[in-house]
Enzyme design. Sequence first.
Site, PDB file in Angstrom:
ATOM      1  N   VAL B  32       0.818  -1.201   0.000  1.00  8.53           N
ATOM      2  CA  VAL B  32       0.000   0.000   0.000  1.00  8.53           C
ATOM      3  C   VAL B  32       0.858   1.259   0.000  1.00  8.53           C
ATOM      4  O   VAL B  32       0.666   2.160  -0.793  1.00  8.53           O
ATOM      5  CB  VAL B  32      -0.932   0.011   1.224  1.00  8.53           C
ATOM      6  CG1 VAL B  32      -1.616   1.361   1.334  1.00  8.53           C
ATOM      7  CG2 VAL B  32      -1.967  -1.082   1.099  1.00  8.53           C
ATOM      8  N   LYS B  52      13.636  -1.023   0.325  1.00  7.00           N
ATOM      9  CA  LYS B  52      12.213  -0.831   0.602  1.00  7.00           C
ATOM     10  C   LYS B  52      11.970   0.669   0.684  1.00  7.00           C
ATOM     11  O   LYS B  52      12.547   1.351   1.531  1.00  7.00           O
ATOM     12  CB  LYS B  52      11.885  -1.507   1.935  1.00  7.00           C
ATOM     13  CG  LYS B  52      10.441  -1.466   2.333  1.00  7.00           C
ATOM     14  CD  LYS B  52      10.169  -2.634   3.277  1.00  7.00           C
ATOM     15  CE  LYS B  52       9.303  -2.270   4.442  1.00  7.00           C
ATOM     16  NZ  LYS B  52       9.193  -3.390   5.392  1.00  7.00           N
ATOM     17  N   ASP B 146       4.572 -10.423  13.790  1.00  7.63           N
ATOM     18  CA  ASP B 146       3.989 -10.764  12.494  1.00  7.63           C
ATOM     19  C   ASP B 146       4.758 -11.907  11.854  1.00  7.63           C
ATOM     20  O   ASP B 146       5.239 -11.794  10.729  1.00  7.63           O
ATOM     21  CB  ASP B 146       3.962  -9.531  11.589  1.00  7.63           C
ATOM     22  CG  ASP B 146       2.931  -9.667  10.471  1.00  7.63           C
ATOM     23  OD1 ASP B 146       2.088 -10.582  10.556  1.00  7.63           O
ATOM     24  OD2 ASP B 146       2.972  -8.876   9.519  1.00  7.63           O
TER      25      ASP B 146
END
Lengths: 340, 591
Positions: B32, B52, B146
């Site tokens: 996103v 990134k 995560d």
Amino acid sequence: MKGLFKPKPRTPVDVVRQTRDLLMFADRMSDTREGKREDKMLELSKNIREMKSILYGNSESEPVSEACAQLTQEFFRENTLRLLIRCLPKLNLETRKDATQVVANLQRQQVHSKLIASDYLEANIDLMDTLISGYENTEMALHYGAMLRECIRHQSVARYVLESAHMKKFFDYIQLPNFDIAADAAATFKELLTRHKSTVAEFLSKNYDWFFEEYNSKLLESTNYITRRQAVKLLGDMLLDRSNSAVMTRYVSSRDNLRILMNLLRESSKSIQIEAFHVFKLFAANQNKPADIVSILVANRSKLLRLFANFKTDKEDEQFEADKAQVVKEIAALEPKERT
Amino acid sequence: MAAQEEDREARKVQYPLDPSSYQILGEIGVGVSAIVYKALCLPMNSSVVAIKAIDLDQSRADFDNVRREATTMSLLSHPNILNAHCSFLVDRRLWVVMPFMSAGSLQSIITSSFSDGLTESCIAVVLKDILNALSYLHDQGHLHRDIKAGNILIDSNGSVKLADFGVSASIYESNAARGWYTMSSASSLMLTDFTGTPYWMAPEVIHSHNGYGFKADIWSFGITALELAHGRPPLSHLPLSKSLLLKITKRFRFSDYEKHKKDKQKKKKFSKAFKDMVALCLDQDPTKRPTAGKLLKHPFFKNSKGSDFLVKNVLQGLPSVEERFILQSMINKNGHDDEDDDVEDGQNVKHRRISGWNFNEDGFELDPVFPTESKEPSNAKQVRFGGETFIRNKGGESGESSPSSTGHIREENQVDIHGENASVQNRDSNPSSSGKVGAHCEAASVQDRGSEPSGSNPKLSGQIEEDAKVQVGTQCECSSVQDRGVEPGGSNPSSLGQVEVGIDRESMLRNLLLLTKSLDEQKKKVVDLIVLLGGEEVAELSRDDQMVQLIEKLKMDLEFEKKKNFELEMELEFLRLQIHGPPSLETSLQN
């Protein structure tokens, strides 16, 4: 009765003492043989880790307050912190992190409901100089930075840093190219300027001129997006704090400041716009607007109203809407004042 | 091959901090608010790196969280953890330069070449490395939050690294200086939802946003084990809550979903050691789950092979990361799904209403548990685990003890802690929310297992059955209707979007609107009841509720804004006439 089987259960005091001895050794390290040195450093690492596990507990046990108190007392009884800070660059990464966490925890340990760390730091306030200059050393910056942020929890220490010449350096530190270091410095800067309300208010009043000149030119008008975004947010936090009302009144009476904020309002970044609005509204809401502020607002009235018409936050924000309505009302009702 | 050594060296080597030193070769992941590139670092002998690039303006993240992530990452050093070479700002983007892991994420490897899962020997190699990483992280006081195959990266030499600390949090730090930035305020991070991704999420995480300890990572680790074994996370064949559903429809095509269901019938055989290991991780009671260190000693990892084994058995013949990315983006043309979950689309992950899962050791799968009143006692126990994140809480207390800190801050601190508890309780004792999930359960025709619906709210469940009836339709229709069912504020634009796919839109909409209304009424009653019973702050009822209200309000706002816009336009005209052409900002300031 573990003691029956282990020859010598070390008390927290023992651990601190041994750590201190090893640190003193590390401090004058050059004159020892290589092999012995490694052993000692290894032992030092173990001791620091043990202090950490006494203070924080580990997977098996919770920390015991009595043990924490003993450790803290012994640690600050002598100059252990200075040694530790000085030797930090000689430790390996993991031990540096352990040491940082130990120092962080110690700032909050109470002995007889007193924060003895605060007393120690007041007497050794020059340590702050070492910690702050850590931002100039890529390798140490994050460790010293984390320690520094813990130390300025103490109001007296924060006051020292605010009033020191170091304060000016932060304007550069928060724009260092290494993002993690710059971000750490920004966190410290923010902490300094928001944590201890009365001290901050005093600092801002006394240092108003140079501080906001730097703040405007180096931060709010920086070419760096994130610097502007952080700076305008922090500015809002500062000015909107009731304890800084005098500073706020002064700030919103300056047309130069208004010009800067209006330019920020026009930024393409929504985040910056919103934060800028929270400062801009103070200019508009000021009931004693100087004539030149009024005339600027009047001259730009239609542009401003148009801007606010399409201005909204991502999430619903009643306060924001109410503020906006107020600002629009204020601006719409403005009459150009006669300049006298 | 030298990547690992290179990597350890990297701490000493300062990578260049300007974008011109890097030559971007292509995209290998899209999310996103971030893109992952493969690039060359020119001054470093053109070594390959991954970059990134995170759009800081788009991700409205609190800057303090971004900062924390950056600092956390740069202070970690472990062979099984991917850390950054450096990070710097390029206009509005934060570039994080990392080692390039040429084989990509395990999730993408599985998707492309091992759709039925990896062999146990391979799983053991991977999981052992991940446990090493976890054990290190936990020792440092960090949570990963995560863990999943999408965040496990593999290099060409078979070395395994845990990646993406987008959601990691430090227990030491959160109790420390940033008094007013406790974890609760950090609930939305930049790339992923703070608490991770639903499939992998531990029950206590779902129940409370804050009660999150090391053991929740262990749960996710167990789920990841199942994911590697089955080729997909458990329950991915079940239409669960809205969030899960969205996740499924995004990740797997709906036709796949049917296929998966069938696949489940022919079960794979797994060794006892493996089953036992996973069962330990998936204990409902977090306190009973082993630590990472303990798990490492489990028999399953005893004869675990080396990284060469992975090279031979997994990496050989694998399409390159770039190829997989291109393939995947072609498949997902309409979606925004990324090839590996490196860059997570956390936006869909925000609603969560599944209570948790019971691990069925024989079937080697998870059976869903939906929150019902009767389930409460055990929930409460799990929630209490929040308090068991002892370091944090403890620190929080001592943090407050600082007399020099101003009262204001202290207060806020405390409020935060209270807020935690309050919201936790709320969540559990909130019949409306459990009712909703119940509805879901009904609709999805999943057995509400083991828990007798306390029947405390018969009306509500009646309502729900209606709900289910409305949903008779095609498979894909069903999904959108369920969305509605779950979120009575049917005006949610995303679900509207999905309805459009449907067949008989009009009647569907009518039904849904009716449903919304009646559900709303029901909810009002429930709220009244709660208030009556002198219970909780109704304000914190449930996120879904707030969403609904928010959407309603936003709609009204929009109308209002349109009107106002028009009026202002008029006013503008008028003003223009009065002042003879508005001076520009700059010129006006000159005089």
